[in-house]
Enzyme design. Structure first.
Site, PDB file in Angstrom:
ATOM      1  N   TYR A  69      -8.854   2.173  -4.953  1.00  0.00           N
ATOM      2  CA  TYR A  69      -9.611   3.147  -4.572  1.00  0.00           C
ATOM      3  C   TYR A  69     -10.853   2.809  -4.628  1.00  0.00           C
ATOM      4  CZ  TYR A  69      -5.368   5.835  -5.419  1.00  0.00           C
ATOM      5  OH  TYR A  69      -3.976   6.055  -5.516  1.00  0.00           O
ATOM      6  N   HIS A 105     -19.780  11.871  -4.172  1.00  0.00           N
ATOM      7  CA  HIS A 105     -19.873  11.790  -2.810  1.00  0.00           C
ATOM      8  C   HIS A 105     -18.862  12.904  -2.076  1.00  0.00           C
ATOM      9  CE1 HIS A 105     -20.299   9.528   1.220  1.00  0.00           C
ATOM     10  NE2 HIS A 105     -21.270   9.219   0.517  1.00  0.00           N
TER      11      HIS A 105
HETATM   12  C1  CS2 Z   1     -25.041   7.882  -0.407  1.00  0.00           C
HETATM   13  C2  CS2 Z   1     -25.241   7.356   1.248  1.00  0.00           C
HETATM   14  O1  CS2 Z   1     -27.104   6.940  -0.936  1.00  0.00           O
HETATM   15  C3  CS2 Z   1     -26.401   7.964  -1.094  1.00  0.00           C
HETATM   16  O2  CS2 Z   1     -26.371   8.622  -1.921  1.00  0.00           O
HETATM   17  O3  CS2 Z   1     -24.368   9.174  -0.469  1.00  0.00           O
HETATM   18  O4  CS2 Z   1     -25.277   6.019   1.023  1.00  0.00           O
HETATM   19  C4  CS2 Z   1     -24.461   8.163   2.112  1.00  0.00           C
HETATM   20  O5  CS2 Z   1     -23.184   7.586   2.026  1.00  0.00           O
HETATM   21  C5  CS2 Z   1     -24.806   7.595   3.430  1.00  0.00           C
HETATM   22  O6  CS2 Z   1     -26.206   7.896   3.803  1.00  0.00           O
HETATM   23  C6  CS2 Z   1     -23.894   7.741   4.813  1.00  0.00           C
HETATM   24  O7  CS2 Z   1     -24.477   7.327   5.932  1.00  0.00           O
HETATM   25 MG    MG Z   2     -25.148  10.331  -1.823  1.00  0.00          MG
END
Ligand code: CS2
Ligand code: MG
Length: 409
Positions: free
Chosen positions: A162, A219
Site C-alpha cells: 500500500y 489524503h
Molecule cells: C498533497 C498533494 O501536497 C499535498 O498535501 O495532498 O500533493 C495532492 O496529492 C496533489 O496536489 C494532487 O494533485
Molecule cells: Mg495534502
C-alpha cells in the site's frame, strides 16, 4: 490601463503547468498559474474560449471587480475548473499591478508581517528504516518540519504493497500515471495503514526527538470513525497537524474528530471557495487551513479565506505541492508574508527542466523561504523554453480496496 490580451501556455517541464498571461495596452505583462492536475485542458478552454474574449477591454487594475465578475456575474459559481481559471487570471493581474508600481505583491497586500517564512518538505520512505534515514538527512539540512509518508506491506498477502501519495525524493515531482495504470490500480487497506502509521510515527518521534515538527497527510482516505480513532491515538506524538483525515465532502465528520482528540487538524486543498471553508472554520473543527492559491480564485480568493480564518484563530498552511508552478509557489509566499495568521508553508523547490521555464526570486535556506528583491510575483517566465516542453497527457493515480471497489485516493 486596459487589458488587450489574455492567453494561455500549457507546458510540461517534467509535469504539466498552465500559465496565464495578461497583457495591457501599455505593453505590461503579468503571469499567473491556472494548473489543475489532470484537468489542464478544461481550464485552458475556459480561459481561452470564454474568459479571454469577455475580459478583454476591462481595466487591469480593477482586480476585485474582475474577480467578482468571473465569480458572480458568470452565474455558475465555484468548482475546481472555474476557480482555477479565475485563480490564473487573478494571479496574473496581481503580478501585473506589482510590475506597474515596481513593487512586490506583498507590499500591495499590506506589507510584511514577518521576515521569513517557515517551510515544510515531503519525506517518503518505503519502510521505517528508509523513512527515518531520509528524515534525519532532511533535518540535518536544517529543515525541522517534515511531512512523512510511507509504504506498507499487507501482512496477509505480502506481495501487496500500500502506497501513500508522495513526491519522488530526488525530482520532488509526483509520479503521474498513464491510462494503462488506471486499468490496474494499486490496492489500499485503511486499517493496515492506520496500524503502521501509529508504529512509524512512534519511531520517528522517538528517534528524531521532541523538537522536529511532524506532519502527516492521510489524503482523505479514512472514514470518520477511523480518523477520529487515529487522531486520538496519535496524540502522544505531538504532530504539528494531521492533514485531510476525511474526504472534503464529509465536512461534518470533522466534528467527530475534533470531539475525540486534541491532535491538530488541517484541511482545505480541495476547497474552492470561502463558502466551502465556512463550516470547518466557524465550528473550530480545524487548526490549519490549507487552501490552494491556484484552485481557490487566486490571491484575492485566498485573502478572503485568510481574513475569515483570522477571526476564528485558524492559521494558514497553504497547499504547495509539485503540481503547481513556481508562479503559484511565489504567490503563496507573498500571502504568507502579509497575513497575521500564517502557520507554515508546504514547499517544493524547483529542479531540472522547471528552472529553464521559471526563474523565481524565492529562495530557501535552513528551513525558511524568503523572497529577494522583486516586482510583482517575482517570477520570470521564459515562454520560448515553455513552448519547447509540450503538454503530455497524465492522470492522477487511482486506488481500489481489497475487494476491487473504488477507494478515495
Ligand atoms: C498533497 C498533494 O501536497 C499535498 O498535501 O495532498 O500533493 C495532492 O496529492 C496533489 O496536489 C494532487 O494533485
Ligand atoms: Mg495534502
Amino acid at each position: 490601463m486596459k487589458i488587450v490580451e489574455i492567453s494561455t501556455l500549457l507546458t510540461c517541464p517534467g509535469r504539466n503547468y498552465l500559465i496565464v498571461k495578461v497583457r495591457t495596452e501599455d505593453g505590461l505583462v503579468g503571469y499567473g498559474d491556472a494548473t489543475l492536475n489532470g484537468r489542464e485542458l478544461a481550464v485552458q478552454a475556459l480561459i481561452d474560449r470564454h474568459l479571454a474574449p469577455w475580459l478583454t477591454g476591462c481595466e487591469a487594475e480593477r482586480i476585485e471587480d474582475i474577480w467578482q465578475m468571473v465569480f458572480r456575474q458568470t452565474y455558475w459559481r465555484g468548482g475546481p475548473v472555474q476557480m482555477t481559471a479565475l485563480a490564473g487570471v487573478d494571479m496574473a493581474l496581481w503580478d501585473l499591478k506589482g510590475k506597474l508600481y515596481r513593487t512586490p505583491v506583498f507590499q500591495l497586500l499590506g506589507g510584511k508581517c514577518r521576515d521569513r517564512v517557515r517551510a515544510y518538505f515531503h519525506v517518503h520512505g518505503r519502510g521505517d528504516d528508509e523513512l527515518l534515514e531520509r528524515c534525519r538527512a532532511k533535518s540535518d539540512e536544517g529543515c525541522h518540519a517534515l511531512r512523512y509518508s510511507f509504504e506498507t506491506a499487507d501482512p496477509f498477502e505480502r506481495a501487496t504493497v500500500y502506497r501513500q501519495p508522495h513526491q519522488d525524493r530526488i525530482s520532488e515531482k509526483r509520479i503521474e500515471v498513464t491510462a494503462e495504470t488506471l486499468r490496474n490500480p494499486p490496492r489500499w487497506d485503511s486499517r493496515i495503514y492506520s496500524e503502521d502509521l501509529l508504529r512509524i510515527t512512534a519511531v520517528l518521534r522517538r528517534e528524531l526527538g521532541a523538537h522536529v515538527e511532524l506532519i502527516h497527510d492521510a489524503h482523505e482516505r479514512l472514514s470518520a470513525g477511523q480518523a477520529a480513532d487515529l487522531a486520538r491515538k496519535l496524540e502522544p506524538f505531538n504532530l504539528l497537524f494531521l492533514e485531510d483525515p476525511v474526504e472534503p465532502l464529509h465536512k461534518d465528520s470533522l466534528a467527530l474528530i475534533r470531539s475525540s482528540s486534541t491532535t491538530p487538524i488541517a484541511m482545505g486543498e480541495l476547497y474552492n471557495t470561502v463558502q466551502d471553508c465556512l463550516p470547518a472554520i466557524q465550528n473550530h473543527w480545524i487548526d490549519f487551513l490549507r487552501v490552494d492559491v491556484s484552485h481557490f480564485g487566486g490571491i484575492t480568493g485566498v485573502r478572503k479565506a485568510a481574513s475569515l480564518a483570522e477571526a476564528f484563530g485558524v492559521r494558514l498552511a497553504l497547499h504547495g505541492p509539485s503540481d503547481i508552478s513556481p508562479l503559484a509557489h511565489a504567490a503563496n509566499l507573498h500571502i504568507d508574508y502579509s497575513i497575521p495568521n500564517f502557520g507554515i508553508q508546504e514547499a517544493v523547490l524547483p529542479v531540472g527542466e522547471l528552472l529553464q521555464v521559471f526563474q523565481t526570486a524565492a529562495a530557501y535556506r535552513g528551513g525558511f523561504l524568503s523572497l529577494g528583491e522583486c516586482e510583482g510575483l517575482g517570477v520570470e517566465v521564459d515562454e520560448r523554453a515553455a513552448r519547447s516542453f509540450p503538454y503530455r497527457p497524465a492522470y492522477l493515480p487511482l486506488i481500489r480496496d481489497n475487494e476491487g471497489a473504488v477507494h478515495d485516493w
